[in-house]
Scaffold this active site. Structure first.
Site, PDB file in Angstrom:
ATOM      1  CB  SER A  23      -0.960   0.002   1.202  1.00 26.61           C
ATOM      2  OG  SER A  23      -0.253  -0.176   2.409  1.00 26.61           O
ATOM      3  CG  ASN A 110      -4.301  -4.501  12.763  1.00 27.96           C
ATOM      4  OD1 ASN A 110      -3.680  -4.425  11.703  1.00 27.96           O
ATOM      5  ND2 ASN A 110      -4.717  -5.642  13.275  1.00 27.96           N
ATOM      6  CB  THR A 155     -41.888  25.629  -9.790  1.00 31.75           C
ATOM      7  OG1 THR A 155     -42.943  26.107 -10.609  1.00 31.75           O
ATOM      8  CG2 THR A 155     -41.789  26.519  -8.552  1.00 31.75           C
ATOM      9  CG  HIS A 156     -42.888  22.137 -12.458  1.00 33.34           C
ATOM     10  ND1 HIS A 156     -43.104  20.830 -12.065  1.00 33.34           N
ATOM     11  CD2 HIS A 156     -43.639  22.902 -11.609  1.00 33.34           C
ATOM     12  CE1 HIS A 156     -43.957  20.815 -11.051  1.00 33.34           C
ATOM     13  NE2 HIS A 156     -44.286  22.056 -10.747  1.00 33.34           N
ATOM     14  CB  SER A 277     -15.285  24.639 -29.825  1.00 33.07           C
ATOM     15  OG  SER A 277     -15.273  23.833 -30.982  1.00 33.07           O
ATOM     16  CE  LYS A 283     -20.853  25.242 -29.093  1.00 36.24           C
ATOM     17  NZ  LYS A 283     -20.464  24.081 -28.406  1.00 36.24           N
ATOM     18  CG  ASN A 285     -17.705  24.997 -24.924  1.00 37.63           C
ATOM     19  OD1 ASN A 285     -18.727  25.485 -25.405  1.00 37.63           O
ATOM     20  ND2 ASN A 285     -16.839  24.292 -25.629  1.00 37.63           N
ATOM     21  CD  GLU A 290     -20.197  21.529 -20.069  1.00 36.39           C
ATOM     22  OE1 GLU A 290     -19.293  20.841 -20.603  1.00 36.39           O
ATOM     23  OE2 GLU A 290     -20.936  22.277 -20.720  1.00 36.39           O
ATOM     24  CD  GLN A 322      -3.233  -2.380   1.847  1.00 33.10           C
ATOM     25  OE1 GLN A 322      -2.573  -2.642   2.838  1.00 33.10           O
ATOM     26  NE2 GLN A 322      -2.941  -2.861   0.663  1.00 33.10           N
TER      27      GLN A 322
HETATM   28  N1  ARG Z   1      -1.582  -1.163   4.922  1.00 29.77           N
HETATM   29  C1  ARG Z   1      -2.481  -1.610   5.922  1.00 29.77           C
HETATM   30  C2  ARG Z   1      -3.810  -0.881   5.765  1.00 29.77           C
HETATM   31  O1  ARG Z   1      -3.835   0.099   5.116  1.00 29.77           O
HETATM   32  C3  ARG Z   1      -1.935  -1.349   7.273  1.00 29.77           C
HETATM   33  C4  ARG Z   1      -2.424  -2.258   8.333  1.00 29.77           C
HETATM   34  C5  ARG Z   1      -1.825  -3.598   8.134  1.00 29.77           C
HETATM   35  N2  ARG Z   1      -2.207  -4.508   9.142  1.00 29.77           N
HETATM   36  C6  ARG Z   1      -2.130  -5.811   8.979  1.00 29.77           C
HETATM   37  N3  ARG Z   1      -2.513  -6.570   9.932  1.00 29.77           N
HETATM   38  N4  ARG Z   1      -1.694  -6.330   7.862  1.00 29.77           N
HETATM   39  O2  ARG Z   1      -4.821  -1.273   6.265  1.00 29.77           O
END
Ligand code: ARG
Length: 460
Positions: A23, A110, A155-156, A277, A283, A285, A290, A322
């Site tokens: 990650s 965690n 309205t509408h 454009s 144009k 825009n 948008e 994650q």
């Molecule tokens: N990269 C993990 C996440 O974003 C971090 C926590 C990882 N914990 C684990 N028990 N593998 O959730």
């Protein structure tokens, strides 16, 4: 591959598994929060005597050095690390040696990731509030300058009754003020510290969780360790607030797109906020509006993604979680960009007051007031409604407004009409007679403006 958990493994992770699992490529943006959390943790470990105060000081110095080096560009995120937590810890050990190995005492990734994410989301919530405040300030300028800029209310999508540009924009002001309030409200709920929950069941070390909570600006430490590591409600609440902000921006954008069209011509976008454009030279825009409207779908998607990720997860941490990050980051980036650019666009747009006023006059927006005029002269409303209906039909045939008919023509339809009808159906009268709280009259708008001014000055 530099992992934190090699001990019980006899083989290296498969390269594709590593790539699928990692990650760091996206959670690297949490480096500041990760280090900030670690510093608070280590400070507490030292104070509690779980590690020595020398070790705590050394770790703190090492972490501060890592932060500085990331920020000045001398330390970059190598692809060999699994996540931001491993990256920081490995770098710490490389810098200060064995003392660095004590950082993770009484902590799990965690509760660490739950903390990092909370710190990040809390900071961004405040940033978004700041951007909404700026937008509200710009809207207030428009409101104050246009309490007598008459235009049709719809309205509408059919012209209904006359309002003013100030009144129209103040409707959006109300929406953004609610958004601001919603963010302040969810911030309160998220402001509890998960650190010290460990992997899921707390820890046997004598941690002072309240000390860490205080140091990191939280109100208190959470009351259940399993919930602490598996709660992502605060992300979902922010995504939902962001979705509502986007919905408001998207509706306002839709108005701007319509008003900028050749048919309405109520506004002229500033050149700096429009695009051309490649083929049609005439144009100009409204691309910003948008895109804001378009990006709304993407933020809704981020909300639905996380709700769906979370719906089947048993307690406590599961790796599915994650998947919270990219959607939350994307929604935050998107909503910030959109508020900022929309603010630039709306504060530079030119409102074509003459076109708006003419549109209100030609659309029979004063028909209700014409009926009320007859009611005041003693006619029952239902009869008056019928008379004005006939009058409107006559005007459509003649392609004119009610006030363009002569008194003779009016009397021909209904003898009750007198010279005072012209004043009674002028846009100014129609608007300024609407004196109820929240109505478009200058007097009512004055109260609303005072209310906005006081709210804006109380926003941090
Ligand atoms: N990269 C993990 C996440 O974003 C971090 C926590 C990882 N914990 C684990 N028990 N593998 O959730």
């Amino acid at each position: 591959m530099a992992q934190l958990w090699g001990g019980r493994f006899t083989k290296n992770t498969d390269a594709e598994v590593f790539a699928f699992n990692e990650s760091l490529s996206f959670d690297q943006r949490l480096y500041k929060q990760d280090i900030e959390g670690s510093i608070a943790h280590v400070h507490m470990l030292g104070t509690q005597g779980i590690i020595s105060s020398e070790e705590a000081a050394l770790i703190k110095k090492g972490l501060t050095g890592i932060l500085e080096d990331i920020e000045n560009g001398t330390l970059s995120f190598g692809p060999e690390y699994e996540d931001i937590h491993s990256f920081v810890e490995a770098n710490l050990i490389a810098r200060i040696g064995d003392a660095g190995k004590k950082l993770h005492t009484g902590r799990s990734r965690n509760d660490q990731v739950a903390l990092d994410m909370k710190l990040y989301v809390r900071e961004e919530t405040d940033e978004i509030r700041g951007l909404i405040k700026k937008l509200a300030e710009e809207l207030l300028i428009i409101i104050k300058g246009n309490t007598d800029t008459y235009m049709p209310g719809f309205t509408h999508l059919q012209k209904a009754q006359p309002v003013t540009l100030a009144h129209y924009v103040s409707a959006y002001m109300e929406m953004f003020l609610r958004d601001y309030d919603r963010l302040a409200d969810l911030r309160k709920r998220m402001n509890v510290s998960p650190l010290g929950a460990g992997a899921l069941a707390g820890t046997t070390y004598p941690l002072d969780r309240e000390m860490v909570a205080r140091e990191l600006g939280f109100d208190y430490a959470t009351f259940n360790s399993m919930d602490s590591v598996s709660d992502r409600d605060y992300c979902i609440e922010l995504l939902s607030a962001c979705s509502i902000i986007m919905m408001h921006l998207s509706r306002f954008s839709e108005e701007m797109i319509l008003w900028n069209s050749n048919e309405y011509r109520f506004v002229e976008m500033d050149d700096a906020f429009s695009t051309g454009s490649s083929i049609m030279p005439q144009k100009k825009n409204p691309d910003i509006a948008e895109l804001v409207r378009g990006k709304t779908g993407r933020v809704y998607g981020d909300l639905m993604g996380l709700l769906t990720t979370m719906k089947g997860l048993p307690l406590a941490y599961n790796k599915d979680m994650q998947e919270d990050k990219e959607g939350v980051f994307d929604a935050i980036d998107t909503v910030k960009d959109c508020i900022h650019l929309f603010t630039g666009m709306i504060s530079t747009v030119t409102f074509r007051k003459d076109v708006m006023e003419k549109s209100a006059m030609m659309g029979f927006t004063n028909a209700t007031d014409a009926a009320d005029y007859l009611v005041k002269k003693g006619m029952p409303f239902r009869d008056a409604h019928g008379v004005i209906g006939t009058l409107v039909l006559r005007c459509i045939e003649k392609n004119c407004a009610i006030e363009d008919l002569s008194l003779d023509e009016l009397k021909e339809i209904c003898p009750v009409f007198d010279n005072d009808i012209y004043d009674a159906v002028s846009l100014k009268t129609c608007v300024n007679k609407r004196l109820t709280k929240g109505a478009p009259s200058e007097a009512s708008m004055k109260d609303a403006i005072a209310h906005y001014e006081s709210l804006l000055s109380s926003m941090q």
